[in-house]
Design a protein around this motif. Structure first.
Motif, PDB file in Angstrom:
ATOM      1  N   ALA A 138     -36.921 -62.242 -32.494  1.00 26.14           N
ATOM      2  CA  ALA A 138     -37.931 -63.200 -32.044  1.00 26.14           C
ATOM      3  C   ALA A 138     -39.319 -62.604 -32.285  1.00 26.14           C
ATOM      4  CB  ALA A 138     -37.727 -63.512 -30.571  1.00 26.14           C
ATOM      5  N   GLU A 158     -37.415 -58.856 -28.855  1.00 24.68           N
ATOM      6  CA  GLU A 158     -36.217 -59.587 -28.439  1.00 24.68           C
ATOM      7  C   GLU A 158     -35.305 -59.808 -29.641  1.00 24.68           C
ATOM      8  OE1 GLU A 158     -34.968 -63.770 -26.181  1.00 24.68           O
ATOM      9  OE2 GLU A 158     -37.061 -63.391 -26.742  1.00 24.68           O
ATOM     10  N   VAL A 187     -32.018 -61.671 -31.158  1.00 24.90           N
ATOM     11  CA  VAL A 187     -31.357 -62.941 -30.860  1.00 24.90           C
ATOM     12  C   VAL A 187     -30.189 -63.155 -31.819  1.00 24.90           C
ATOM     13  CG1 VAL A 187     -33.463 -63.975 -29.942  1.00 24.90           C
ATOM     14  CG2 VAL A 187     -32.928 -64.253 -32.360  1.00 24.90           C
ATOM     15  N   ASP A 198     -26.543 -60.874 -22.768  1.00 21.56           N
ATOM     16  CA  ASP A 198     -27.172 -62.192 -22.630  1.00 21.56           C
ATOM     17  C   ASP A 198     -28.159 -62.161 -21.462  1.00 21.56           C
ATOM     18  OD1 ASP A 198     -25.413 -62.955 -24.604  1.00 21.56           O
ATOM     19  OD2 ASP A 198     -24.047 -64.012 -23.255  1.00 21.56           O
ATOM     20  N   TYR A 222     -32.072 -68.346 -25.537  1.00 20.36           N
ATOM     21  CA  TYR A 222     -33.151 -68.486 -26.517  1.00 20.36           C
ATOM     22  C   TYR A 222     -33.164 -69.861 -27.157  1.00 20.36           C
ATOM     23  CZ  TYR A 222     -36.027 -67.240 -30.580  1.00 20.36           C
ATOM     24  OH  TYR A 222     -36.993 -67.193 -31.547  1.00 20.36           O
ATOM     25  N   TRP A 231     -28.361 -66.851 -27.629  1.00 20.58           N
ATOM     26  CA  TRP A 231     -28.932 -66.001 -26.570  1.00 20.58           C
ATOM     27  C   TRP A 231     -29.722 -64.845 -27.169  1.00 20.58           C
ATOM     28  CZ3 TRP A 231     -28.433 -66.154 -21.083  1.00 20.58           C
ATOM     29  CH2 TRP A 231     -27.777 -67.288 -20.609  1.00 20.58           C
ATOM     30  N   GLY A 232     -30.628 -64.310 -26.348  1.00 23.63           N
ATOM     31  CA  GLY A 232     -31.432 -63.178 -26.751  1.00 23.63           C
ATOM     32  C   GLY A 232     -31.372 -62.060 -25.737  1.00 23.63           C
TER      33      GLY A 232
END
Length: 251
Positions: A36, A58, A60, A144, A148, A180-181
């Motif tokens: 991200a 982050e 992802v 998780d 995201y 998810w991130g």
């Protein structure tokens, strides 16, 4: 005799087995690691006179399946987990395991869980292509902790992977669900690039997931992100994404 066989064939009474159809190949649900946009830029002044560029990163998963690793070691006297396998799931829920060169180590630096070495890498490069400064953090736990892209196909609405184990684990499963991130905040241990003594100017701050290409995924071409920052380490200022933030820790 020939006439009898012919008659039976015509009557459909003599069945000759046909070749079995080839088994249908099930689609594999590969993950897709990406980074991200970097954010939350800070400059920190340490007690020993260093200047640290801090930021939030982050990683992802934008793929069709989870990014899941299974790790093990023979005993608690082994400091590393070197048997790291990626689990690749298929449409019917079955999976295959892929041996990887990755290594996990236990981080007792306040995180107190297992980290995958070199899962992410950071670099700060002056415009002009000089030697970049590398990020301090080398190991990463992933789980998780932020949804995201909730609308992504197959994304669970609740966290599925929540832990990176403890000091006594002989094995563990670590993962990142579809959509998810996992966030590493600017304030966390090791989440910085040492910029002490760097000249004022524009720099490119970049982050890349799985730079070594150890893990199977849908797209190897979208693993990195970067942003342009203006940095004056001596004055204690940094501009990133059109933001200005003061020096942390005093002057």
């Amino acid at each position: 005799m020939k006439r009898l066989v012919r008659a039976l064939l015509l009557a459909g009474l003599l069945l000759i087995p046909s070749p079995a159809p080839a088994a249908e190949t099930l689609r594999e649900l590969l993950p897709d690691l990406a980074m991200a946009p970097l954010r939350d830029f800070r400059l920190e002044a340490t007690a020993d006179g260093r200047r640290l560029l801090r930021f939030t990163a982050e990683i992802v998963n934008l793929g069709a399946g989870p990014f899941e690793l299974y790790a093990s070691r023979a005993s608690t006297s082994d400091e590393l987990m070197t048997d790291i396998r990626q689990r690749v799931y298929r449409e019917d829920g079955t999976r295959r395991e892929v041996a990887t060169p990755a290594v996990m180590h236990f981080a007792g630096d306040g995180h107190d869980h297992w980290h995958v070495r070199e899962l992410e890498d950071y670099a700060l490069t002056p415009l002009g292509g000089e030697q970049p400064a590398a990020g301090a953090k080398q190991g990463f736990c992933f789980s998780d902790n932020r949804l995201y892209q909730a609308s992504r196909t197959g994304a669970p609405q609740r966290a599925q992977y929540r832990s990176c184990g403890g000091p006594n684990n002989l094995s563990l499963t670590m993962g990142l669900s579809i959509g998810w991130g996992d966030i590493y905040g600017w304030y966390m241990h090791g989440q910085y690039v040492d910029v002490t003594g760097l000249a004022p100017g524009f720099y490119e701050l970049s982050a890349v997931a799985d730079e070594n290409g150890w893990f199977e995924e849908l797209d190897e071409g979208n693993n990195s992100t970067s942003t342009l920052v203006w940095l004056d380490a001596a004055a204690g200022t940094v501009h990133g994404q059109w933001q200005y933030l003061p020096l942390l820790g005093g002057t």
